[in-house]
Enzyme design. Structure first.
Site, PDB file in Angstrom:
ATOM      1  N   CYS A 113       0.814  -1.225   0.000  1.00 46.49           N
ATOM      2  CA  CYS A 113       0.000   0.000   0.000  1.00 46.49           C
ATOM      3  C   CYS A 113       0.844   1.270   0.000  1.00 46.49           C
ATOM      4  O   CYS A 113       0.341   2.346  -0.333  1.00 46.49           O
ATOM      5  CB  CYS A 113      -0.952   0.007   1.195  1.00 46.49           C
ATOM      6  SG  CYS A 113      -2.006  -1.432   1.255  1.00 46.49           S
ATOM      7  N   HIS A 255      -3.119   7.185   2.865  1.00 46.58           N
ATOM      8  CA  HIS A 255      -3.572   5.876   2.381  1.00 46.58           C
ATOM      9  C   HIS A 255      -5.003   5.645   2.866  1.00 46.58           C
ATOM     10  O   HIS A 255      -5.324   5.867   4.041  1.00 46.58           O
ATOM     11  CB  HIS A 255      -2.643   4.792   2.931  1.00 46.58           C
ATOM     12  CG  HIS A 255      -3.077   3.409   2.616  1.00 46.58           C
ATOM     13  ND1 HIS A 255      -3.526   3.031   1.374  1.00 46.58           N
ATOM     14  CD2 HIS A 255      -3.142   2.290   3.404  1.00 46.58           C
ATOM     15  CE1 HIS A 255      -3.841   1.755   1.396  1.00 46.58           C
ATOM     16  NE2 HIS A 255      -3.628   1.280   2.613  1.00 46.58           N
ATOM     17  N   ASN A 285     -10.097  -0.021   0.473  1.00 45.86           N
ATOM     18  CA  ASN A 285      -8.633  -0.030   0.386  1.00 45.86           C
ATOM     19  C   ASN A 285      -8.211  -0.613  -0.962  1.00 45.86           C
ATOM     20  O   ASN A 285      -8.436  -1.793  -1.225  1.00 45.86           O
ATOM     21  CB  ASN A 285      -8.084  -0.870   1.545  1.00 45.86           C
ATOM     22  CG  ASN A 285      -6.571  -0.864   1.609  1.00 45.86           C
ATOM     23  OD1 ASN A 285      -5.900  -0.438   0.676  1.00 45.86           O
ATOM     24  ND2 ASN A 285      -6.047  -1.320   2.729  1.00 45.86           N
TER      25      ASN A 285
HETATM   26  O1  UT7 Z   1      -3.384  -1.354   3.965  1.00 49.70           O
HETATM   27  C1  UT7 Z   1      -3.345  -2.004   5.171  1.00 49.70           C
HETATM   28  C2  UT7 Z   1      -4.354  -3.115   5.124  1.00 49.70           C
HETATM   29  N1  UT7 Z   1      -5.051  -3.432   6.308  1.00 49.70           N
HETATM   30  C3  UT7 Z   1      -5.736  -2.537   7.043  1.00 49.70           C
HETATM   31  O2  UT7 Z   1      -5.732  -1.380   6.839  1.00 49.70           O
HETATM   32  C4  UT7 Z   1      -6.531  -3.103   8.213  1.00 49.70           C
HETATM   33  C5  UT7 Z   1      -6.418  -2.262   9.442  1.00 49.70           C
HETATM   34  N2  UT7 Z   1      -7.354  -2.728  10.445  1.00 49.70           N
HETATM   35  C6  UT7 Z   1      -8.640  -2.359  10.443  1.00 49.70           C
HETATM   36  O3  UT7 Z   1      -9.087  -1.592   9.595  1.00 49.70           O
HETATM   37  C7  UT7 Z   1      -9.517  -2.880  11.553  1.00 49.70           C
HETATM   38  O4  UT7 Z   1      -8.713  -3.543  12.508  1.00 49.70           O
HETATM   39  C8  UT7 Z   1     -10.652  -3.839  11.073  1.00 49.70           C
HETATM   40  C9  UT7 Z   1     -11.673  -3.062  10.269  1.00 49.70           C
HETATM   41  C10 UT7 Z   1     -10.061  -4.952  10.220  1.00 49.70           C
HETATM   42  C11 UT7 Z   1     -11.349  -4.446  12.264  1.00 49.70           C
HETATM   43  O5  UT7 Z   1     -11.860  -3.400  13.083  1.00 49.70           O
HETATM   44  P1  UT7 Z   1     -11.572  -3.401  14.658  1.00 49.70           P
HETATM   45  O6  UT7 Z   1     -12.275  -2.245  15.207  1.00 49.70           O
HETATM   46  O7  UT7 Z   1     -10.088  -3.469  14.844  1.00 49.70           O
HETATM   47  O8  UT7 Z   1     -12.299  -4.717  15.102  1.00 49.70           O
HETATM   48  P2  UT7 Z   1     -11.690  -5.958  15.880  1.00 49.70           P
HETATM   49  O9  UT7 Z   1     -10.709  -6.702  15.042  1.00 49.70           O
HETATM   50  O10 UT7 Z   1     -11.238  -5.467  17.219  1.00 49.70           O
HETATM   51  O11 UT7 Z   1     -12.985  -6.858  16.042  1.00 49.70           O
HETATM   52  C12 UT7 Z   1     -14.099  -6.475  16.834  1.00 49.70           C
HETATM   53  C13 UT7 Z   1     -15.189  -7.497  16.666  1.00 49.70           C
HETATM   54  C14 UT7 Z   1     -14.703  -8.938  16.772  1.00 49.70           C
HETATM   55  O12 UT7 Z   1     -15.683  -9.673  17.441  1.00 49.70           O
HETATM   56  P3  UT7 Z   1     -15.479 -10.033  19.016  1.00 49.70           P
HETATM   57  O13 UT7 Z   1     -14.203 -10.846  19.084  1.00 49.70           O
HETATM   58  O14 UT7 Z   1     -15.370  -8.720  19.727  1.00 49.70           O
HETATM   59  O15 UT7 Z   1     -16.713 -10.797  19.330  1.00 49.70           O
HETATM   60  C15 UT7 Z   1     -14.624  -9.401  15.333  1.00 49.70           C
HETATM   61  O16 UT7 Z   1     -14.805 -10.785  15.202  1.00 49.70           O
HETATM   62  O17 UT7 Z   1     -15.769  -7.377  15.342  1.00 49.70           O
HETATM   63  C16 UT7 Z   1     -15.800  -8.670  14.713  1.00 49.70           C
HETATM   64  N3  UT7 Z   1     -15.679  -8.477  13.281  1.00 49.70           N
HETATM   65  C17 UT7 Z   1     -16.740  -8.235  12.483  1.00 49.70           C
HETATM   66  N4  UT7 Z   1     -18.048  -8.103  12.745  1.00 49.70           N
HETATM   67  C18 UT7 Z   1     -18.868  -7.824  11.706  1.00 49.70           C
HETATM   68  C19 UT7 Z   1     -14.554  -8.502  12.521  1.00 49.70           C
HETATM   69  N5  UT7 Z   1     -14.877  -8.275  11.225  1.00 49.70           N
HETATM   70  C20 UT7 Z   1     -16.213  -8.114  11.190  1.00 49.70           C
HETATM   71  C21 UT7 Z   1     -17.131  -7.841  10.137  1.00 49.70           C
HETATM   72  N6  UT7 Z   1     -18.428  -7.705  10.446  1.00 49.70           N
HETATM   73  N7  UT7 Z   1     -16.734  -7.684   8.852  1.00 49.70           N
END
Ligand code: UT7
Length: 328
Positions: A113, A255, A285
């Protein structure tokens, strides 16, 4: 020493759209969660038979038009991508042929990225040294073909796009130049975001499909933290190096991975959020394409004007990061 100016920009998003509602039918997710956690509403997806160089060609033709140039004016092509048409030959060579640029040098640049910031920096060095006067830097990805649409944490994030800059040697005393770029890599954190198969370590064979090694894998929360840390740091470095302050910068073009990441970077150095260019709601993204597509969008809708100071920054797998301060 010569300096670099941006002659013109262009971008392209494929016609096919994948909305949050569409994803609700594919994985256990919902529109509200995606919007609240990422700011993304939809992404554009390349059609069957549409490849990374096809997107790049469309963005390049718009950038050439905006700069009043033709493919024959180009002296070098830098193609920033991690999802090129194939492993070999490079997408840069394929694009060179599509543009009809005969024998000009062309190469791919892999920094995920952060690729476009790396590519712009390389182009700037070639222009500063006097080696070339007119260079195409293109960031293009068809990343959706490497996304597992059963993995809700990754499949909601990514889309396909291409963005292109034509950069050229600036006339003497032109104030609209690239001031500096700042590049970093932390290979020790590489396992946070990987695409395991397709290289010499895990070449394609049946086990790849059995293990799902052809799909992107990431540790989202860790990536999030590192994205904020590194982009904040390289942006501060760009300002300090040039004796510039936040007030001097008209627009931050970061980004486009997640609106919350962009917000956190802006908060880090008290940059006004209404001066952050974000089109993440529209495309998600798109890896190396996000910065040039967001920049070009803001040029075409009148937000970014000639003479303004602009700060670009990106972060990606590697882990890589970078920033570039310029006057457009
Ligand atoms: O270019 C670089 C590429 N990558 C990125 O930029 C990714 C950077 N990271 C992010 O954007 C965020 O970490 C995410 C959007 C991927 C996730 O958001 P978050 O606020 O960090 O959520 P989390 O990983 O802390 O997950 C919170 C909850 C979890 O459930 P539990 O364990 O609290 O019950 C996940 O399982 O949200 C759940 N979850 C979802 N729920 C609904 C994870 N993905 C999803 C989803 N829909 N798509």
């Amino acid at each position: 020493m010569y300096r670099t100016r941006i002659a013109g920009t262009g971008s392209y998003l494929p016609e096919k759209v994948l909305t949050n509602k569409d994803l609700e039918t594919m994985v256990d997710t919902n529109d509200q969660w995606i919007q609240e956690r990422t700011g993304i509403q939809r992404r554009h997806i390349a059609a069957d038979g549409e490849f990374t160089t096809d997107l790049a060609l469309k963005a390049t033709m718009k950038a050439l038009e905006a700069s009043g140039k033709t493919p024959q004016d180009l002296e070098l092509i830098i193609f920033c991508t991690v999802t090129g048409d194939q492993v070999m030959p490079s997408s840069a060579c394929v694009l060179q042929d599509k543009l009809g640029c005969k024998t000009i040098p062309a190469f791919d640049l892999s920094a995920a990225c952060s690729g476009f910031i790396y590519g712009l920096s390389v182009a700037d060095q070639f222009i500063r040294s006097g080696m070339y006067k007119t260079i195409l830097v293109v960031g293009a990805e068809v990343i959706h073909r490497f996304v597992n649409y059963k993995d809700r944490e990754t499949c909601i994030l990514f889309g396909d796009a291409a963005g292109a800059f034509i950069v050229e040697r600036a006339p003497e005393n032109d104030p609209n130049i690239v001031f500096s770029s700042h590049l970093r890599a932390e290979g020790s954190l590489g396992d946070l975001f990987v695409l395991p198969a397709g290289g010499s370590k895990i070449p394609f064979r049946q086990e790849v499909l059995d293990n799902g090694d052809q799909w992107l894998r990431m540790k989202g929360r860790e990536i999030f933290k590192n994205a904020v840390r590194t982009m904040s740091s390289v942006c501060s470095e760009a300002l300090q190096t040039n004796g510039a302050s936040v007030a001097d910068v008209a627009w931050l073009v970061p980004h486009q991975a997640n609106w919350r990441i962009m917000e956190a970077v802006a908060d880090h150095f008290e940059f006004p959020k209404d001066k952050v260019v974000s089109i993440v709601h529209e495309m998600g993204n798109t890896s190396a394409a996000t910065v040039p597509v967001a920049f070009d969008t803001a040029v075409r809708d009148g937000r970014i004007q000639r003479g303004q100071m602009i700060l670009l920054t990106a972060f990606g797998a590697g882990l890589t990061s970078g920033s570039c301060l310029l006057r457009y």
